[in-house]
Write a protein that holds these residues in place. Sequence first.
Motif, PDB file in Angstrom:
ATOM      1  N   THR A 193       0.822  -1.219   0.000  1.00 52.01           N
ATOM      2  CA  THR A 193       0.000   0.000   0.000  1.00 52.01           C
ATOM      3  C   THR A 193       0.854   1.265   0.000  1.00 52.01           C
ATOM      4  O   THR A 193       0.541   2.222  -0.691  1.00 52.01           O
ATOM      5  N   LYS A 194       1.938   1.279   0.751  1.00 47.32           N
ATOM      6  CA  LYS A 194       2.744   2.499   0.843  1.00 47.32           C
ATOM      7  C   LYS A 194       3.389   2.813  -0.510  1.00 47.32           C
ATOM      8  O   LYS A 194       3.359   3.962  -0.973  1.00 47.32           O
ATOM      9  N   ILE A 249       2.413   1.909  -3.440  1.00 53.61           N
ATOM     10  CA  ILE A 249       1.388   2.316  -4.413  1.00 53.61           C
ATOM     11  C   ILE A 249       0.939   3.748  -4.138  1.00 53.61           C
ATOM     12  O   ILE A 249       0.849   4.575  -5.061  1.00 53.61           O
ATOM     13  N   ASP A 250       0.673   4.059  -2.890  1.00 56.24           N
ATOM     14  CA  ASP A 250       0.201   5.407  -2.550  1.00 56.24           C
ATOM     15  C   ASP A 250       1.256   6.456  -2.884  1.00 56.24           C
ATOM     16  O   ASP A 250       0.936   7.542  -3.386  1.00 56.24           O
ATOM     17  N   ASP A 251       2.515   6.149  -2.593  1.00 54.05           N
ATOM     18  CA  ASP A 251       3.598   7.084  -2.938  1.00 54.05           C
ATOM     19  C   ASP A 251       3.598   7.373  -4.444  1.00 54.05           C
ATOM     20  O   ASP A 251       3.584   8.530  -4.869  1.00 54.05           O
ATOM     21  N   ALA A 288       0.738   9.306  -5.850  1.00 52.67           N
ATOM     22  CA  ALA A 288       0.823  10.726  -5.480  1.00 52.67           C
ATOM     23  C   ALA A 288       1.831  11.462  -6.362  1.00 52.67           C
ATOM     24  O   ALA A 288       1.607  12.617  -6.735  1.00 52.67           O
ATOM     25  N   TRP A 289       2.940  10.789  -6.710  1.00 52.52           N
ATOM     26  CA  TRP A 289       3.909  11.438  -7.614  1.00 52.52           C
ATOM     27  C   TRP A 289       3.259  11.681  -8.975  1.00 52.52           C
ATOM     28  O   TRP A 289       3.529  12.692  -9.631  1.00 52.52           O
TER      29      TRP A 289
END
Lengths: 322, 320
Positions: free
Chosen positions: B210-211, B213-215, B218-219
């Motif tokens: 999850t981290k 993917i979320d990072d 967001a980029w």
Amino acid sequence: MVRVRAPEEAATERRPATAAGLPQTTARREQARARYPDSTGFVERDGVRVFYEVYGTGEPTVLMLPTWSIVHGRIWKMQIADLARRNRVVTFDPRGNGRSDRPSTADAYAESEFAADALAVMDATATRRAVLVTLSMGAQRGLLLASDHSERVAGAVFIGPALALQAVIPGREPVDTFMDHLDTDEGWAKYNAQFWRRDYRAFLEFFFSQCFNEAHSTKPTDDAVGWGLETDAETLIVTDIAPGIGDRDAILARIARVHCPVLVIHGRDDAIRPHAHGEELASASGGRLITIEGGGHIPNSRDPVKVNLAIREFIRGLAGGS
Amino acid sequence: MVTASRTSADHALAGASDGTRARQPTRTGLAAGPDGVRIAWEEFGTGSPTILLLPSTPIVHSRQWKAQIHFLSRRWRVIAFDGRGNGRSDRPTDPTAYHDDRIVEDIATVMDATGTERAVLVGLCVDGVWRAIRLAAEDPGRVLGIVAFSIGVPRLAPPMPHYATAGKTFEDELPTSDGWAKYNRHHWLRDYADFARFFFSEMTTEPHSTKAIDDAAAWAVDGSVDVMLAEHEAELPFDLEAVEARCRAVTCPMLLVHGTEDRCQSISRAHRLAEITGAPLVVVEGANHMIPGRHPVLANLLIRDFVRGLDPASRVEGFR
């Protein structure tokens, strides 16, 4: 409460065109977080401002308490985005670091002040009850809240709790030479006010090397040293001599007054606070103990998947059981 | 009770944003290339050789190397830059700005601006691997070695089937936006963030991601759909023969790393590149496309050992 601009708005850049005159779009910010807060603000008590952030929606709210002011709210960076997929998550920077103020007297860093900050943040964010998640020193303020304000605490997670319980780690026996000029700065002798004044960064590097004693920990170590450098030696010295929550008897008496579900997560190889403290907290509170085999003091950074899944399961259990 | 209270602003570090990086750059700058587009670069640490971390597509920016920078810069000088179209670099919306030659020029532009004569190039996917190969083939004096993740060398093998299918209807209004139907001009314009989340979920299928993917999603949102559409229109001016000729012309050491589950670049491209160049290929079982972000310890140790291997004298006791 004061509303502030979110960091991304503050970092907005505007560029009309490239230097070559080509049309272009504009940058909004530097993206450095997996998820930015939906709202932020400050609470103020006795002239000290404390900065908080709120992410996501979904009951129950999870309040990630700050730990020792050697770091700030980013210590939860591996939890926030994941937990905020299902739950509302509130974090705040401890007085002494991050965007919170840095009072200069030890009394301002009493554990009771951190607990009062937590209640003020809950009030400001309209959080009636929350699941508390604590790390290390955060256990002390978490215990104050769970014992004195049980109506506001739906459950409590203690990660690597720093409580004056039984057993010590060899070489880490309590000493009262913190303010003294020592003739050595080997190893834990670096845990000394005079050394911090001489070489604060060297202390941070040593301390976090002990926190992250697992292999392949350069990233969490460098992250944490960076957060430590956002405050300074004098501030950290007064946090260290601030009033705590009493001796083992006082702590056990408080634990006896905790009636919410408790989860303790402790690294087997924690070199800062012995695993035995986690065992004692779990057994005294009737809580569950999850041991991270091979884990150190800050498993939420170093073993985030295990910790996140454990917190998620704990929150699920609260909904099912109550 | 509180007699004096310094505010957090008193302690704000010059240049540090909000405590979100393990290491802040020692120098930053904007370098303008031959076509005037400005490229934002950052320099970390000291120590020879310099390691240059290349951009991938403008769907992300240089934070894609967040798990490498602090580690490599303990020993070496590291330079990272935002590819044109995202981050702090200029963001032209004209397709000609994303021509293959421009992306290769940007590497040289950053090397010139930072006083870097030669460097080890580390890249991922097409902009990171194919463009590194081009620079090494066309200007061999500047490239000491290449660590290539998720081998994005076009033409060496057919594109993944989902790209081939979605590519045919990229311009069409589709009745659905399920799955790879999101790879579509109209869906991008409607909900680019939704595409970004989908795309990086597809590129990071390892459990517990999850981290990562979320990072990455967001980029992507840091960038812009206009840039992505412009970049999508840029064509590769090389046929298979010309691509293979460039690959064969590389004389520097090269390490290839590819995951068995890569959903962006077919592993056949990695095998073919290894065959053409003789470079060693590390196949990562179970890994998808985003190896440096999702498997940072493995990626860091591979880069470290590769760089050490270039110069045995660079070995350092106790370097973790």
